[in-house]
Scaffold this motif. Structure first.
Motif, PDB file in Angstrom:
ATOM      1  N   ALA A 112       1.130   0.297   7.888  1.00 16.83           N
ATOM      2  CA  ALA A 112       1.003   1.284   6.801  1.00 16.83           C
ATOM      3  C   ALA A 112       0.607   2.619   7.410  1.00 16.83           C
ATOM      4  O   ALA A 112      -0.568   2.960   7.493  1.00 16.83           O
ATOM      5  CB  ALA A 112      -0.033   0.816   5.771  1.00 16.83           C
ATOM      6  N   ARG A 113       1.605   3.414   7.856  1.00 18.33           N
ATOM      7  CA  ARG A 113       1.335   4.628   8.617  1.00 18.33           C
ATOM      8  C   ARG A 113       1.405   5.894   7.783  1.00 18.33           C
ATOM      9  O   ARG A 113       0.970   6.955   8.225  1.00 18.33           O
ATOM     10  CB  ARG A 113       2.325   4.737   9.788  1.00 18.33           C
ATOM     11  N   ILE A 114       2.000   5.812   6.599  1.00 20.30           N
ATOM     12  CA  ILE A 114       2.114   7.028   5.794  1.00 20.30           C
ATOM     13  C   ILE A 114       0.706   7.497   5.402  1.00 20.30           C
ATOM     14  O   ILE A 114      -0.180   6.675   5.172  1.00 20.30           O
ATOM     15  CB  ILE A 114       3.019   6.772   4.566  1.00 20.30           C
ATOM     16  N   SER A 115       0.521   8.818   5.326  1.00 23.37           N
ATOM     17  CA  SER A 115      -0.834   9.373   5.226  1.00 23.37           C
ATOM     18  C   SER A 115      -1.664   8.727   4.118  1.00 23.37           C
ATOM     19  O   SER A 115      -2.816   8.344   4.343  1.00 23.37           O
ATOM     20  CB  SER A 115      -0.757  10.882   4.998  1.00 23.37           C
ATOM     21  N   PHE A 116      -1.092   8.564   2.929  1.00 25.80           N
ATOM     22  CA  PHE A 116      -1.912   8.097   1.799  1.00 25.80           C
ATOM     23  C   PHE A 116      -2.293   6.629   1.895  1.00 25.80           C
ATOM     24  O   PHE A 116      -3.184   6.177   1.195  1.00 25.80           O
ATOM     25  CB  PHE A 116      -1.220   8.394   0.457  1.00 25.80           C
ATOM     26  N   ALA A 117      -1.585   5.878   2.759  1.00 25.99           N
ATOM     27  CA  ALA A 117      -1.914   4.451   2.894  1.00 25.99           C
ATOM     28  C   ALA A 117      -2.893   4.191   4.040  1.00 25.99           C
ATOM     29  O   ALA A 117      -3.431   3.094   4.159  1.00 25.99           O
ATOM     30  CB  ALA A 117      -0.647   3.627   3.098  1.00 25.99           C
ATOM     31  N   ARG A 118      -3.129   5.209   4.869  1.00 23.03           N
ATOM     32  CA  ARG A 118      -4.086   5.014   5.968  1.00 23.03           C
ATOM     33  C   ARG A 118      -5.480   4.825   5.395  1.00 23.03           C
ATOM     34  O   ARG A 118      -5.833   5.414   4.393  1.00 23.03           O
ATOM     35  CB  ARG A 118      -4.060   6.220   6.909  1.00 23.03           C
ATOM     36  N   GLY A 119      -6.255   4.008   6.066  1.00 24.90           N
ATOM     37  CA  GLY A 119      -7.588   3.716   5.553  1.00 24.90           C
ATOM     38  C   GLY A 119      -7.590   2.564   4.577  1.00 24.90           C
ATOM     39  O   GLY A 119      -8.633   2.194   4.044  1.00 24.90           O
ATOM     40  N   ALA A 120      -6.414   1.975   4.331  1.00 25.98           N
ATOM     41  CA  ALA A 120      -6.376   0.806   3.446  1.00 25.98           C
ATOM     42  C   ALA A 120      -7.125  -0.354   4.094  1.00 25.98           C
ATOM     43  O   ALA A 120      -7.123  -0.500   5.318  1.00 25.98           O
ATOM     44  CB  ALA A 120      -4.926   0.404   3.178  1.00 25.98           C
ATOM     45  N   VAL A 121      -7.795  -1.151   3.267  1.00 29.47           N
ATOM     46  CA  VAL A 121      -8.580  -2.265   3.791  1.00 29.47           C
ATOM     47  C   VAL A 121      -8.247  -3.564   3.058  1.00 29.47           C
ATOM     48  O   VAL A 121      -7.893  -3.556   1.874  1.00 29.47           O
ATOM     49  CB  VAL A 121     -10.109  -2.014   3.688  1.00 29.47           C
ATOM     50  N   ILE A 122      -8.369  -4.651   3.814  1.00 29.23           N
ATOM     51  CA  ILE A 122      -8.221  -6.001   3.273  1.00 29.23           C
ATOM     52  C   ILE A 122      -9.597  -6.658   3.329  1.00 29.23           C
ATOM     53  O   ILE A 122     -10.218  -6.710   4.385  1.00 29.23           O
ATOM     54  CB  ILE A 122      -7.217  -6.818   4.106  1.00 29.23           C
ATOM     55  N   ARG A 123     -10.058  -7.132   2.204  1.00 30.44           N
ATOM     56  CA  ARG A 123     -11.390  -7.710   2.076  1.00 30.44           C
ATOM     57  C   ARG A 123     -11.300  -9.116   1.490  1.00 30.44           C
ATOM     58  O   ARG A 123     -10.450  -9.354   0.629  1.00 30.44           O
ATOM     59  CB  ARG A 123     -12.150  -6.919   1.009  1.00 30.44           C
ATOM     60  N   PRO A 124     -12.192 -10.011   1.900  1.00 29.01           N
ATOM     61  CA  PRO A 124     -12.257 -11.300   1.187  1.00 29.01           C
ATOM     62  C   PRO A 124     -12.649 -11.071  -0.273  1.00 29.01           C
ATOM     63  O   PRO A 124     -13.441 -10.172  -0.573  1.00 29.01           O
ATOM     64  CB  PRO A 124     -13.363 -12.071   1.916  1.00 29.01           C
ATOM     65  N   ALA A 125     -12.081 -11.854  -1.161  1.00 27.75           N
ATOM     66  CA  ALA A 125     -12.448 -11.770  -2.573  1.00 27.75           C
ATOM     67  C   ALA A 125     -13.934 -12.071  -2.735  1.00 27.75           C
ATOM     68  O   ALA A 125     -14.546 -12.754  -1.911  1.00 27.75           O
ATOM     69  CB  ALA A 125     -11.622 -12.760  -3.377  1.00 27.75           C
ATOM     70  N   GLY A 126     -14.515 -11.522  -3.806  1.00 25.77           N
ATOM     71  CA  GLY A 126     -15.964 -11.597  -3.955  1.00 25.77           C
ATOM     72  C   GLY A 126     -16.475 -12.775  -4.749  1.00 25.77           C
ATOM     73  O   GLY A 126     -17.670 -13.078  -4.706  1.00 25.77           O
ATOM     74  N   LEU A 127     -15.611 -13.444  -5.490  1.00 29.66           N
ATOM     75  CA  LEU A 127     -16.097 -14.472  -6.418  1.00 29.66           C
ATOM     76  C   LEU A 127     -15.952 -15.888  -5.879  1.00 29.66           C
ATOM     77  O   LEU A 127     -16.331 -16.846  -6.556  1.00 29.66           O
ATOM     78  CB  LEU A 127     -15.371 -14.347  -7.762  1.00 29.66           C
ATOM     79  N   GLY A 128     -15.391 -16.008  -4.680  1.00 25.88           N
ATOM     80  CA  GLY A 128     -15.264 -17.329  -4.064  1.00 25.88           C
ATOM     81  C   GLY A 128     -14.542 -18.297  -4.968  1.00 25.88           C
ATOM     82  O   GLY A 128     -13.573 -17.936  -5.634  1.00 25.88           O
ATOM     83  N   ASP A 129     -15.038 -19.520  -5.033  1.00 29.29           N
ATOM     84  CA  ASP A 129     -14.295 -20.536  -5.781  1.00 29.29           C
ATOM     85  C   ASP A 129     -14.492 -20.426  -7.294  1.00 29.29           C
ATOM     86  O   ASP A 129     -13.893 -21.172  -8.050  1.00 29.29           O
ATOM     87  CB  ASP A 129     -14.615 -21.946  -5.256  1.00 29.29           C
ATOM     88  N   ALA A 172       0.840  -1.205   0.000  1.00 24.78           N
ATOM     89  CA  ALA A 172       0.000   0.000   0.000  1.00 24.78           C
ATOM     90  C   ALA A 172       0.873   1.253   0.000  1.00 24.78           C
ATOM     91  O   ALA A 172       0.598   2.223  -0.714  1.00 24.78           O
ATOM     92  CB  ALA A 172      -0.932  -0.011   1.207  1.00 24.78           C
ATOM     93  N   ALA A 173       1.949   1.220   0.805  1.00 22.31           N
ATOM     94  CA  ALA A 173       2.834   2.379   0.870  1.00 22.31           C
ATOM     95  C   ALA A 173       3.618   2.555  -0.431  1.00 22.31           C
ATOM     96  O   ALA A 173       3.814   3.661  -0.917  1.00 22.31           O
ATOM     97  CB  ALA A 173       3.805   2.216   2.040  1.00 22.31           C
ATOM     98  N   LEU A 174       4.052   1.436  -1.001  1.00 18.17           N
ATOM     99  CA  LEU A 174       4.847   1.495  -2.235  1.00 18.17           C
ATOM    100  C   LEU A 174       4.039   2.032  -3.409  1.00 18.17           C
ATOM    101  O   LEU A 174       4.546   2.787  -4.231  1.00 18.17           O
ATOM    102  CB  LEU A 174       5.375   0.095  -2.565  1.00 18.17           C
TER     103      LEU A 174
END
Ligand SMILES: [Zn+2]
Length: 291
Positions: free
Chosen positions: A250-267, A216-218
């Motif tokens: 991920a502390r740098i300002s632009f990376a804050r608020g990043a989220v990890i979500r389960p993929a939506g399409l499953g198998d 996210a930071a990169l």
């Protein structure tokens, strides 16, 4: 209705499907991946799955395969398929199937699928990951799927998350794949990943969150969607720990608020993704830029 043949090459199983231009999976079949040093047996299992579903009307074939590979999947060397080292996958499939074949890394294929029909639909910047037998990833930045020099961009499985960690199949040490893949968890605990304790599930989540934080930071992105039998099987324990570690790292300002979500399409994700590799090559709009 126009369809393509979709093939997903994995270390545990091979899958084949028929997919429409709207991304609907119309038929599917799977075969276990032969644990053989013989690459021909692996190809035969893939073609056997394809034969079960194909009608002969498919306009092309799209393939998602474990990497590494050379550009366009001309030569593939999936770390967890010992029989394939510099295996000429695209050409062999084109010969056997008699249609145009388009090959890409399976995690990049998944990124296309998730951006097209899944949990990253319409997003311009995101990481898609697979945490299963191995760990892979694909990146969409500015609405475009990144390829990199040999087509392996986004291969997050080999980011180092533990400097003195376990040996990795790539030759390195402490890679995300060597710490959080199903293979690594089984080696650490002596039991299949599906039997992992809550603490092991959280640990795998932390390792993934750490890698996503650096990414996210990169790359200035704020969404990671995670698929794969290990991640989805571990469920809330895994995802909560991953999110916590992402926020911690991920502390740098632009990376804050990043989220990890389960993929939506499953198998269905791997086969929808494999089809997207073909649809994209045929000129269909998949991501927000139309590519
Ligand atoms: Zn590695």
């Amino acid at each position: 209705v126009e369809t393509v043949l979709a093939l997903d090459v994995g270390g545990t199983k091979m899958a084949a499907g028929v997919v429409g231009a709207d991304g609907r999976l119309l038929a599917r079949a799977t075969r276990p991946t032969p644990d053989a040093p013989d690459g021909e047996a692996v190809l035969a299992a893939l073609l056997d799955a394809a034969a079960e579903v194909r009608t002969g009307e498919e306009v092309a074939c799209g393939v998602g395969s474990g990497g590494p590979m050379t550009a366009g999947g001309e030569l593939v060397s999936p770390l967890n398929i010992a029989g394939w080292r510099s295996f000429p996958l695209r050409a062999r499939l084109a010969d056997a199937l008699g249609v145009a074949v388009h090959v890409d890394n399976d995690a990049k294929a998944l990124a296309l699928a998730e951006g097209w029909r899944g949990a990253a639909r319409g997003e311009r910047d995101f990481l898609a990951m697979v945490v299963s037998t191995g760990v892979g990833g694909g990146l969409v930045l500015d609405g475009r799927l990144l390829d990199g020099g040999d087509g392996n961009a986004g291969h997050i499985g080999h980011l180092v998350v533990e400097p003195d960690g376990r040996r990795c199949a790539c030759g390195g040490r402490g890679c995300l794949e060597a710490e959080a893949s199903g293979t690594a968890i089984a080696a650490r605990t002596g039991a299949p990943a599906s039997a992992a304790s809550v603490e092991e599930r959280r640990r795998a989540g932390r390792m993934v969150g750490r890698a996503v934080g650096s990414t996210a930071a990169l790359l200035d992105l704020r969404l990671a969607v995670v698929a794969g039998s290990v991640a989805l099987g571990f469920g809330d324990d895994f995802f909560a720990a991953a999110q916590d570690e992402l926020e911690r790292t991920a502390r740098i300002s632009f990376a804050r608020g990043a989220v990890i979500r389960p993929a939506g399409l499953g198998d269905e994700g791997p086969l929808v993704g494999a089809s997207a590799v073909a649809w994209r090559a045929l000129g269909h709009a998949i991501l927000v830029t139309g590519t």
